[in-house]
Every structure is written in C-alpha cells, then in structure tokens.
Design an enzyme around this catalytic site. Structure first.
Site, mmCIF file in Angstrom:
data_model
loop_
_atom_site.group_PDB
_atom_site.id
_atom_site.type_symbol
_atom_site.label_atom_id
_atom_site.label_comp_id
_atom_site.label_asym_id
_atom_site.label_seq_id
_atom_site.Cartn_x
_atom_site.Cartn_y
_atom_site.Cartn_z
ATOM 1 N N HIS A 1 -20.000 145.420 27.636
ATOM 2 C CA HIS A 1 -18.594 144.970 27.634
ATOM 3 C C HIS A 1 -18.164 144.535 29.047
ATOM 4 C CE1 HIS A 1 -14.600 145.382 25.229
ATOM 5 N NE2 HIS A 1 -14.529 144.393 26.099
ATOM 6 N N GLU B 1 -18.084 151.167 20.131
ATOM 7 C CA GLU B 1 -17.276 151.465 21.324
ATOM 8 C C GLU B 1 -16.075 152.310 20.893
ATOM 9 O OE1 GLU B 1 -16.446 148.299 24.203
ATOM 10 O OE2 GLU B 1 -17.818 147.051 23.048
ATOM 11 N N ARG C 1 -14.899 141.381 20.040
ATOM 12 C CA ARG C 1 -14.911 142.811 19.719
ATOM 13 C C ARG C 1 -16.082 143.054 18.760
ATOM 14 N NH1 ARG C 1 -12.207 143.477 23.510
ATOM 15 N NH2 ARG C 1 -10.183 144.497 23.701
#
Ligand code: DGY
Length: 328
Positions: free
Chosen positions: A283, A264, A235
């Site tokens: 991603h 994001e 992440r």
C-alpha cells in the site's frame, strides 16, 4: 479543545495541531486496537486517524464530544460516515495531494510486472545472470498498448494524462463521462465489458463502496485478454482476490500489480506469495515525501477548520455543517 491522534503523521501537520490543542498522540508506531481508540476518543473534540483505523459506530458512539474525524487518507471506507453524520460529526479526507504519487505507482507496477523487473532483480541477486541473452525475461512494452482505466476521478485522470508519455491508447469506464479526458487526451468512454475485452492493462481507480466491492471477479478476469495485466492501487476489496489468484495461477491473465489487499489492515493473502506473475507492494500509493507531507498539512487544516467553526476544504459529509449553520 482536545484532540486524539491515532498515529504519528509528518510534523508539518502534526505540529499545527499540537501547537494549538491539548493533543494525545499514539507514541508508538503501531496501529491501535479498537479499545485503545475508544479510550482515546473519550472526551476529545477531534480525532485524527489513518486508513488502517476502523472507525465504526461503537467508536463514534463513545466519542460523545467529537466534532470532527479527520482521516489521513483520501479513501474513507474505514469510517462509518453514516454513523458520524447522524451524530453531527464532520468527516474529512485528503484528496488531490496524493494523486500524482498514486498515479506514478500505477505506472511503476505496470512496468515492473510487464518487464519482469522484480523477477530480474531476484535472478541477478541469486548470481544466476551469465550475460545478455536474447530470450531472457522478454516482456511487454507499454507503447501502443491499450490502457483501460476504471474510475476517472483525480487519480484515474492523472493516470490518463501520464499514459500519453508512454504512447498508450486510452479507454475508460466511469459512473459518468469525463469530457476533459475525452477532448484533451482522446480517451474513449466504453462499457465495462468492452474495456475488459480490449485492454492490455486494466488499472483500477475507484473508491471502495457497496457498488465497487468485488467489481472485478472471475467473470471480469475471464473476459480480459490472456496477455493482459491488472493493476490495483485502489482498495483490495474492489477485486475478488481468490478469483485473481486463480486467474494468475492458471495464466488466465498475464500478470498483476497489486498495492492493496482485502485483508488490510492485517496484511496480504499469502496465496499471492508463490506466484511469479504478480508484483506486490505494501500500500505505497501515497508513499512519497511530498504526498505524505501534503496529506498531513491537509488533515490538520481540515481538523482545525472544523474546531474553529469554519467549513473545511475537504468534507465528506457537508450536510453536517450545513445543518449546524442552519441552527446557528
Ligand atoms: C488513501 O489515501 O486512501 C490512499 O490509499 C493512501 O495511500
């Protein structure tokens, strides 16, 4: 039973839901706003969402009939699980099926950044290639290099397993030791600082939570070798992006492969764009047909299990169903 689906997912899973329940599916291929999700969950028994939907307390409060929030992702940092648990709503996720896809992407990023593949592609397309050159874009091999894995869950373990094929030396750091990777793959458990100091490639495979948010900052990047690469398929928020951008700009580290971004679901930090020693992907960790299909099936199965009063295979807050079972 009524279900709200925030985004079209592969048919293998979606049709399981639409065939059983009165289902409202966002028909557009765009992320819904918070207000749209609030409208969507009203009166629904189940919500199927993706990792780009921030399912906060406000949404959970409005979903007065919700019994399950089925996340189409393994990570569930987009959901306020505590708020869902307080309301007795089960939260489910999709582990396992995307493990190999994500592990493969981590190696893709290692190879791409260390062997200058994106740079090379741009160079050829610019018509700059004038034949083989002994000094052109000479990079770093994986063989014989030390791979430091931070987070030895499913994906970290799959990266460890695949590293053997490249002949890499393996060290790892995790909350607890994982005997199988030590015994079967010869991985050495080391403290974080040690891992950062020794690794030629550092690959991140931790979930995002309070402990891991910002775990790689300037200090950690400074400890890394100048010749080392950082790979992030976990992440964005696990890394302090400002610090990483500075480390790349000043060549404090050799490069990075970055698949996930702190901004994001709104995009990536544009300060990355001019840097030549970083490879950026949008991603894509789970973006293989097999993984996305498997996630769809699993997200549907989890949702159906809860609506049918069964325990789903992948539940994040099992205490919710245990309490309900006790009351029955
Ligand atoms: C997940 O499922 O959490 C992954 O990040 C999706 O690629």
């Amino acid at each position: 039973m009524e279900v709200f689906v925030t985004r079209k997912i592969p048919k293998v899973g979606l049709s399981e839901i639409t065939g059983r329940y009165d289902t409202e599916v966002n028909p557009e291929s765009r992320r819904l706003s918070k207000d749209e999700i609030i409208q969507g969950v009203k009166g629904k028994d189940a919500l199927l969402c993706t990792l780009t939907d921030i399912i906060d307390e406000d949404i959970i409060q409005e979903g007065t009939s919700l019994k399950v929030i089925s996340n189409y992702a393994v990570g569930y940092d987009n959901i306020d699980v505590d708020a869902a648990t307080k309301k007795g709503i089960a939260v489910t996720n999709t582990p396992g099926v995307l493990t190999d896809a994500t592990a493969e992407l981590a190696f893709g990023l290692m190879l791409t950044v260390a062997r200058n593949m994106v740079k090379g592609d741009r160079f050829v397309r610019k018509d700059s290639f004038e034949g083989w050159d002994p000094t052109l874009m000479v990079g770093s091999e994986l063989k014989g290099k030390t791979l430091g894995i931070i987070g030895m869950g499913n994906i970290g373990s799959a990266v460890a397993e695949k590293s053997a094929a490249f002949g890499m030396d393996l060290i790892y750091h995790n909350r607890s030791r994982v005997e199988s990777v030590e015994k079967e793959l010869g991985a050495d458990y080391v403290e974080m600082e040690d891992l950062l100091e020794r690794s030629d490639f550092v690959s991140l495979h931790v979930p995002l939570n309070e402990e891991t948010n910002g775990m790689i900052g300037w200090h950690e990047l400074e400890v890394m070798k100048d010749s080392a690469y950082l790979i992030n398929t976990a992440r964005g928020e696990v890394v302090d992006e400002e610090a990483l951008i500075e480390a790349l700009r000043s060549k404090k580290i050799a490069g990075a492969g970055v698949d996930v971004f702190a901004d994001e679901p709104y995009g990536a930090n544009p300060d990355y764009y001019d840097l030549k020693n970083v490879v950026l992907t949008p991603h894509l960790g789970s973006a293989s047909r097999r993984a996305r299909g498997g996630m769809a099936r699993m997200a549907a199965d989890n949702l159906i299990a809860v609506l049918e009063g069964r325990v789903p295979e992948n539940i994040v807050n099992p205490e919710v169903l245990e309490e309900q079972g006790d009351r029955r």
